[in-house]
Design an enzyme around this catalytic site. Structure first.
Site, mmCIF file in Angstrom:
data_model
loop_
_atom_site.group_PDB
_atom_site.id
_atom_site.type_symbol
_atom_site.label_atom_id
_atom_site.label_comp_id
_atom_site.label_asym_id
_atom_site.label_seq_id
_atom_site.Cartn_x
_atom_site.Cartn_y
_atom_site.Cartn_z
ATOM 1 C CE LYS A 59 42.312 -82.209 86.405
ATOM 2 N NZ LYS A 59 41.457 -81.508 87.380
ATOM 3 C CE LYS B 261 47.133 -81.522 90.819
ATOM 4 N NZ LYS B 261 47.494 -80.775 89.691
HETATM 5 N N1 C2G Z 1 33.786 -73.147 86.139
HETATM 6 C C1 C2G Z 1 33.363 -71.854 85.825
HETATM 7 N N2 C2G Z 1 34.130 -70.775 86.177
HETATM 8 C C2 C2G Z 1 35.301 -70.950 86.817
HETATM 9 C C3 C2G Z 1 35.741 -72.246 87.147
HETATM 10 C C4 C2G Z 1 34.959 -73.333 86.777
HETATM 11 O O1 C2G Z 1 32.296 -71.651 85.213
HETATM 12 N N3 C2G Z 1 36.035 -69.874 87.121
HETATM 13 C C5 C2G Z 1 32.959 -74.289 85.728
HETATM 14 C C6 C2G Z 1 33.651 -75.200 84.720
HETATM 15 O O2 C2G Z 1 33.555 -74.662 83.418
HETATM 16 C C7 C2G Z 1 32.863 -76.484 84.884
HETATM 17 C C8 C2G Z 1 32.450 -76.447 86.376
HETATM 18 O O3 C2G Z 1 32.657 -75.106 86.810
HETATM 19 O O4 C2G Z 1 31.703 -76.473 84.059
HETATM 20 C C9 C2G Z 1 33.295 -77.402 87.219
HETATM 21 O O5 C2G Z 1 34.646 -77.070 86.999
HETATM 22 P P1 C2G Z 1 35.805 -78.097 87.437
HETATM 23 O O6 C2G Z 1 35.631 -78.484 88.836
HETATM 24 O O7 C2G Z 1 37.096 -77.533 86.987
HETATM 25 O O8 C2G Z 1 35.398 -79.382 86.618
HETATM 26 P P2 C2G Z 1 36.144 -80.004 85.380
HETATM 27 O O9 C2G Z 1 37.422 -80.573 85.868
HETATM 28 O O10 C2G Z 1 36.120 -79.038 84.235
HETATM 29 O O11 C2G Z 1 35.127 -81.208 85.021
HETATM 30 O O12 C2G Z 1 33.113 -84.150 82.612
HETATM 31 C C10 C2G Z 1 33.869 -83.068 83.026
HETATM 32 C C11 C2G Z 1 34.681 -83.436 84.242
HETATM 33 O O13 C2G Z 1 33.826 -83.768 85.307
HETATM 34 C C12 C2G Z 1 35.676 -82.399 84.634
#
Ligand code: C2G
Length: 129
Positions: free
Chosen positions: A45, A47
Site C-alpha cells: 500500500k 504506507k
Molecule cells: N475483518 C472482518 N470484518 C471486518 C474487518 C476485517 O471480518 N469488518 C477480517 C478480515 O476479513 C481479515 C481480518 O479481519 O480476515 C484482518 O483484517 P485486516 O487487518 O484488514 O487484514 P488484511 O489486510 O485483510 O490481511 O494474508 C493477509 C494479510 O495479512 C492481509
C-alpha cells in the site's frame, strides 16, 4: 487437537477483528495468527500501518482466544506458514473469498463473512471528518 491459522494486519484493532478471531477459534482448539509486518504493508500500500508490527502483535497476543502469534513477512509464504505451524484449518474473511483455494490440498480453507460497517479505513475516515 485441531489447529487453526489466520492472517491479518489488525491495525486500529476493532470489533470486526475480534469477531473473526473468536469465530476462527471455534473451528478448532488452538489459534495461530500471522500478523503482517510493516514492510509487507508498505510493499502493498506504500504506507505503514498506524500501529507498528510490535504493537499490533502485542495486542493480538494478549487476546484470550489467541494461542500463538508470528509475523507474516510475505503473502507468498502462506503455504509455508500452514505447513510450519501444522495448521488443519485456514480461516479468512470473505474479502479474500476464493483467493486461498490453492491451499485446500494442505488444510481445510474457510471464508467467514466480514462484520458489516466497520474497517480500519472507515475509522480513519470518520476521525478525519
Ligand atoms: N475483518 C472482518 N470484518 C471486518 C474487518 C476485517 O471480518 N469488518 C477480517 C478480515 O476479513 C481479515 C481480518 O479481519 O480476515 C484482518 O483484517 P485486516 O487487518 O484488514 O487484514 P488484511 O489486510 O485483510 O490481511 O494474508 C493477509 C494479510 O495479512 C492481509
Amino acid at each position: 487437537m485441531k489447529r487453526v491459522i489466520t492472517f491479518g494486519t489488525f491495525d486500529l484493532f476493532h470489533i470486526g477483528h475480534l469477531n473473526i478471531l473468536e469465530r476462527a477459534k471455534q473451528f478448532g482448539d488452538y489459534l495461530i495468527v500471522g500478523v503482517s509486518t510493516d514492510a509487507l504493508n508498505f510493499s502493498k500500500k506504500q504506507k505503514n500501518p498506524i500501529h507498528s508490527q510490535e504493537e499490533r502483535t502485542r495486542i493480538i497476543n494478549a487476546l484470550k482466544v489467541v494461542d500463538e502469534v508470528f509475523y507474516e513477512e510475505s503473502l507468498e509464504l502462506k503455504g509455508d506458514y500452514i505447513k510450519k505451524y501444522n495448521a488443519d484449518v485456514l480461516v479468512m474473511g470473505d474479502d479474500w473469498k476464493d483467493k486461498f483455494d490453492e491451499f485446500k490440498s494442505l488444510c481445510e480453507v474457510i471464508y467467514l463473512e466480514r462484520t458489516p460497517s466497520i474497517s480500519t479505513t472507515e475509522i480513519i475516515e470518520i476521525i478525519k471528518r
